[in-house]
Design a protein around this motif. Structure first.
Motif, mmCIF file in Angstrom:
data_model
loop_
_atom_site.group_PDB
_atom_site.id
_atom_site.type_symbol
_atom_site.label_atom_id
_atom_site.label_comp_id
_atom_site.label_asym_id
_atom_site.label_seq_id
_atom_site.Cartn_x
_atom_site.Cartn_y
_atom_site.Cartn_z
ATOM 1 N N CYS A 1 0.816 -1.219 0.000
ATOM 2 C CA CYS A 1 0.000 0.000 0.000
ATOM 3 C C CYS A 1 0.850 1.270 0.000
ATOM 4 O O CYS A 1 0.449 2.298 -0.514
ATOM 5 N N SER B 1 4.445 0.300 4.858
ATOM 6 C CA SER B 1 3.166 -0.057 5.461
ATOM 7 C C SER B 1 2.314 -0.741 4.399
ATOM 8 O O SER B 1 2.374 -0.416 3.218
ATOM 9 N N ARG C 1 -10.399 -6.776 4.613
ATOM 10 C CA ARG C 1 -10.845 -5.896 3.532
ATOM 11 C C ARG C 1 -10.125 -6.248 2.237
ATOM 12 O O ARG C 1 -10.720 -6.363 1.174
ATOM 13 N N ALA D 1 -7.669 1.502 5.184
ATOM 14 C CA ALA D 1 -6.648 1.881 4.206
ATOM 15 C C ALA D 1 -5.526 2.556 4.986
ATOM 16 O O ALA D 1 -5.046 3.631 4.636
ATOM 17 N N CYS D 2 -5.122 1.880 6.065
ATOM 18 C CA CYS D 2 -4.256 2.454 7.092
ATOM 19 C C CYS D 2 -2.914 2.952 6.548
ATOM 20 O O CYS D 2 -2.296 3.834 7.128
ATOM 21 N N SER D 3 -2.466 2.357 5.448
ATOM 22 C CA SER D 3 -1.165 2.755 4.926
ATOM 23 C C SER D 3 -1.191 4.162 4.375
ATOM 24 O O SER D 3 -0.161 4.760 4.149
ATOM 25 N N LEU D 4 -2.384 4.671 4.086
ATOM 26 C CA LEU D 4 -2.477 5.991 3.490
ATOM 27 C C LEU D 4 -3.032 7.011 4.481
ATOM 28 O O LEU D 4 -3.632 8.015 4.100
ATOM 29 N N ALA E 1 1.112 -0.738 9.851
ATOM 30 C CA ALA E 1 0.687 0.653 9.684
ATOM 31 C C ALA E 1 1.384 1.502 10.728
ATOM 32 O O ALA E 1 2.114 0.995 11.579
ATOM 33 N N PHE F 1 -6.463 -4.515 8.259
ATOM 34 C CA PHE F 1 -7.246 -4.431 7.025
ATOM 35 C C PHE F 1 -7.003 -5.589 6.081
ATOM 36 O O PHE F 1 -7.196 -5.485 4.874
#
Lengths: 589, 163
Positions: free
Chosen positions: A47, A355, A198, B129-132, A349, A195
């Motif tokens: 990500c 991350s 998800r 969407a923790c990375s962002l 994260a 996540f």
């Protein structure tokens, strides 16, 4: 030369602007009349490098590019076509020296096997990667107990957090003599910072559906529910498409694969309640009620949804099933430790460089996960703690970084494996404040059924708030510990029983910080507003008035080219002056 | 429901269709509430009463469910609902600063709606969407790494323009 281009369009990709990149590619291909197979895929787990584009052709093996902007698209495609692919932006490729390449290759991907590779809404894509073969094998070559034994032998434990052996759970539901049984997939991924569910729901929905069908056949259920949280609209959309496609191919419905086995699958959308991740509360919610936990026993295997025997597993657990059936229990059990078999997906994260999602064998030390796979800290600030298990978990300090990741070792630290969220914190995070953050969360989400959880978490939150405001007393720490013990004892479900964990672990490993807040009235991390003071450094202030103009409470006075002054009574400690000053003339202490 | 406002009557007719359709399911209250909120924008007491009457259940059960779940709102909301993620990763990476920026930009407080009815500011536990981080969503659109006022302004302007 025919090109194949894939763009990651999962939630994380979209948040980073992948939609614009996709459109740019589409337009460029159209404009230049280039014949290419442009595909939408989901999240590959990197990500931090979104938007991600993968290009391949018969001539070149796939190259995965990261951090692509729409402007870079033409050059990227052109160079690939002319036989000199741009390698500067490549993150994963053969002979690629990018750091990301190691991150990706040091993983063992079972759950995430298809994520970011296939088009999640195409059942044909899934079938091409041996999709639904495990279902065929189960229905044609295995009987129900053989399937359950296979899952037992694999050593797979529930990936939702508690780690209960999956095969045993299936056995309990199988043992019940009832014509009507249900199977449920818990997709109410509630832990903030986790996540993986998800990602699999968005990126490989068929793997979950296949796992559920196999489970239903094994325990003897003919109806199932996927309870998905409403905060994941794309996951729900992909699931709906996947279920419809599976129905069309008669992989769901009546007489599946020509056998007498029937299975109907529904999606149930949540409505935003953390406690619904608890299995009995989740079932109450499916029944249309307030999602409040019920007393166990009877356990769901005996009396679950609408009073019928019910088996409930988490998304990641189901995503493992088809792989285990196809590759055999032994192949799965060769990964991991004695008591925690297989691989586990972690969501990295916070203040970590890479991350995203990673999948590694159980038993890897936390240090390796953070520094090898995760690429270490994001900034120069040192590591302080890693939070595991969300609001039910705890903060693991630097001295325990060599703890191996398996259910039992993590539990020993006072944290829990949970669903695998790892939020990495550096010295800019205040541990008292983070404990207050989690208590605020659980207090908000407590359903109110048990007095200790309802009132106890509120009292704990009040005490923690008092400490972060610099009004704490040393007895407060004992009060926190006593309340914690009582809440753990006096709560019916996992939410209450684990709510004090973030406080207990920070008290255990970072007691000094609590004491500093109480005795010295200091917040070392500079987070707790009432304990911070912003001042103008007279030697550095040139009187540019930038801070005074931006101050929302007009607390800064001073004329042009004169030294400014902050009125401490009017200051709300928002930090804007600190951020806007270009001369480092504001101090924060 | 007897109502002299024709526009409102159309909404109730829509809701009636939804209820008739969903009544085949076992206790479809939550599904109906989701749809009702989509139709009306929020769930005022009269809508809850209507649902209770149609489903032949006590209005208390409807109210109990509405107030239990965070997704349901009894207050009217703006055209665009800004949901700021307040999960752990966003928190660690400055969600509170983001909230403060939005509050200043739109002159409102958390939970409120702008006077022109364009935006409502709320928070959400985690959008995964923790990375962002830090992140917020508007409708089904998701915006990441909102760490500057300029980025925020560009996005808000876009929604204001298509208002």
């Amino acid at each position: 030369m025919s090109l194949e281009i894939k763009v990651g369009l999962a939630s994380c990709g979209l948040a980073a602007g992948a939609r614009d990149v996709y459109t740019a590619i589409e337009n460029y291909l159209h404009k230049e009349k280039i014949a290419a197979d442009l595909k939408k895929t989901a999240c590959i787990g990197m990500c931090f490098a979104e938007p991600i584009v993968e290009i391949s052709s018969e001539k070149f093996a796939p190259i995965i590019y990261g951090r692509i902007t729409p402007e870079e698209v033409p050059e990227l495609i052109e160079k690939f076509l002319t036989g000199t692919p741009n390698t500067a932006k490549a993150i994963i490729a053969k002979d690629c020296e990018a750091e990301e390449n190691d991150t990706y290759n040091s993983q063992t991907r079972i759950v995430l096997r298809n994520c970011g590779k296939i088009d999640p809404v195409s059942i044909d894509d899934y079938l091409k990667v041996d999709g639904y073969k495990a279902l065929e094998k189960s229905l044609k070559n295995m009987n129900r107990t053989e399937i359950i034994d296979e899952i037992k032998e694999s050593g797979l434990r529930g990936r939702g957090g508690a780690g209960f052996p999956t095969g045993l759970k299936w056995q309990f539901a199988y043992n019940e003599n009832n014509k009507k049984k249900y199977i449920i997939c818990n997709a109410d991924e509630g832990d903030p910072g986790a996540f993986m569910d998800r990602s699999v729901l968005e990126g490989d929905p068929h793997s979950i559906i296949e796992g559920m069908i196999i489970g239903a056949y094994a325990i003897g259920a003919d109806e199932g529910y996927i309870y998905c949280r409403a905060e994941y609209p794309m996951a729900i959309k992909h699931l709906r498409i996947a279920i419809e496609a599976a129905e069309e191919k008669n992989l769901l419905g009546e007489n599946i694969h020509g056998t007498e086995f029937n299975f109907e699958l529904h999606i149930k959308e949540g409505a935003g309640a953390f406690v619904c991740g608890e299995e009995t509360a989740l079932m109450a919610s499916i029944e249309g009620e307030r999602g409040m936990p019920r007393i166990r026993p009877p356990f769901p295997a005996q009396s679950g949804l609408w009073g019928k025997p019910t088996n409930i597993n988490n998304v990641e657990t189901f995503a493992n099933i088809a792989w285990i059936i196809l590759n055999g229990a032994a192949s799965y059990a060769k990964y991991g430790t004695e008591k925690s078999k297989g691989t586990k997906v972690f969501a990295l994260a916070g203040m970590i460089r890479n991350s995203g999602l990673i999948e590694v064998p159980m038993g890897m030390p936390i240090r390796d996960v953070i520094y090898k796979v995760g690429g270490g800290m994001k900034t120069e600030r040192p590591f302080k703690a890693v939070q595991m298990g969300g609001p039910s978990g705890g903060c693991i300090p630097a001295k325990l970084l060599d703890t191996t990741i398996d259910y039992d070792s993590i539990t020993k630290t006072g944290a829990i494996m949970g669903s695998g969220g790892m939020v990495v914190m550096d010295t800019s995070t205040c541990m008292v404040d983070i404990a207050r953050f989690f208590l605020n969360f659980t207090q908000n989400e407590s359903c109110g059924k048990c007095t200790f959880c309802r009132v106890g978490t509120k009292r704990m939150l009040e005490i923690l708030t008092k400490i972060t405001e610099g009004k704490g007393e040393m007895e407060d720490l004992e009060k926190l510990e006593t309340l914690s013990k009582n809440i753990i004892k006096g709560s019916l479900c996992g939410l209450g029983q684990t709510a004090p964990n973030p406080v207990l672990t920070t008290l255990k490993y970072f007691r000094d910080e609590y004491v500093a807040h109480i005795v010295d009235k200091k917040c070392v991390a500079g987070v707790c507003k009432p304990l911070i003071k912003y001042e103008v450094i007279e030697d550095k202030c040139i009187g540019c008035t930038a801070c005074a103009r931006k101050c929302p409470t007009k607390a800064i006075s001073g004329k042009v080219k004169e030294i400014h002054l902050i009125d401490q009574d009017a200051c709300i400690k928002c930090g804007i002056c600190f951020d806007v000053c270009k001369f480092d003339a504001i101090s924060k202490s | 429901m007897a109502n002299n406002n024709p526009a409102k009557n159309i909404l109730y007719q829509k809701l009636q269709v939804v209820i008739d359709e969903k009544m085949e399911l076992q206790n479809p209250l939550i599904e109906i509430l989701h749809q009702a909120q989509e139709i009306f924008g929020y769930l005022p007491a009269e809508v809850q009463q209507f649902i209770a009457d149609q489903m032949r259940i006590p209005v208390g059960s409807v109210y109990g469910t509405v107030t239990f779940y965070n997704f349901f709102s009894m207050e009217p909301r703006g055209k665009h609902v800004i949901n700021v993620c307040t999960g752990t990763a966003c928190y660690v990476k400055g969600a509170s600063k983001l909230i403060q920026m939005i509050e200043e930009e739109l002159s409102l407080n958390m939970g409120e709606t702008t006077k022109d009815g364009q935006f409502t500011l709320t928070s959400v536990r985690c959008v995964g969407a923790c990375s962002l981080a830090p992140i917020f969503t508007i409708g089904e659109e998701i915006f990441g790494q909102i760490d500057s006022r300029n980025k925020l302004k560009t996005i808000l302007d876009k929604f204001n323009r298509y208002a």
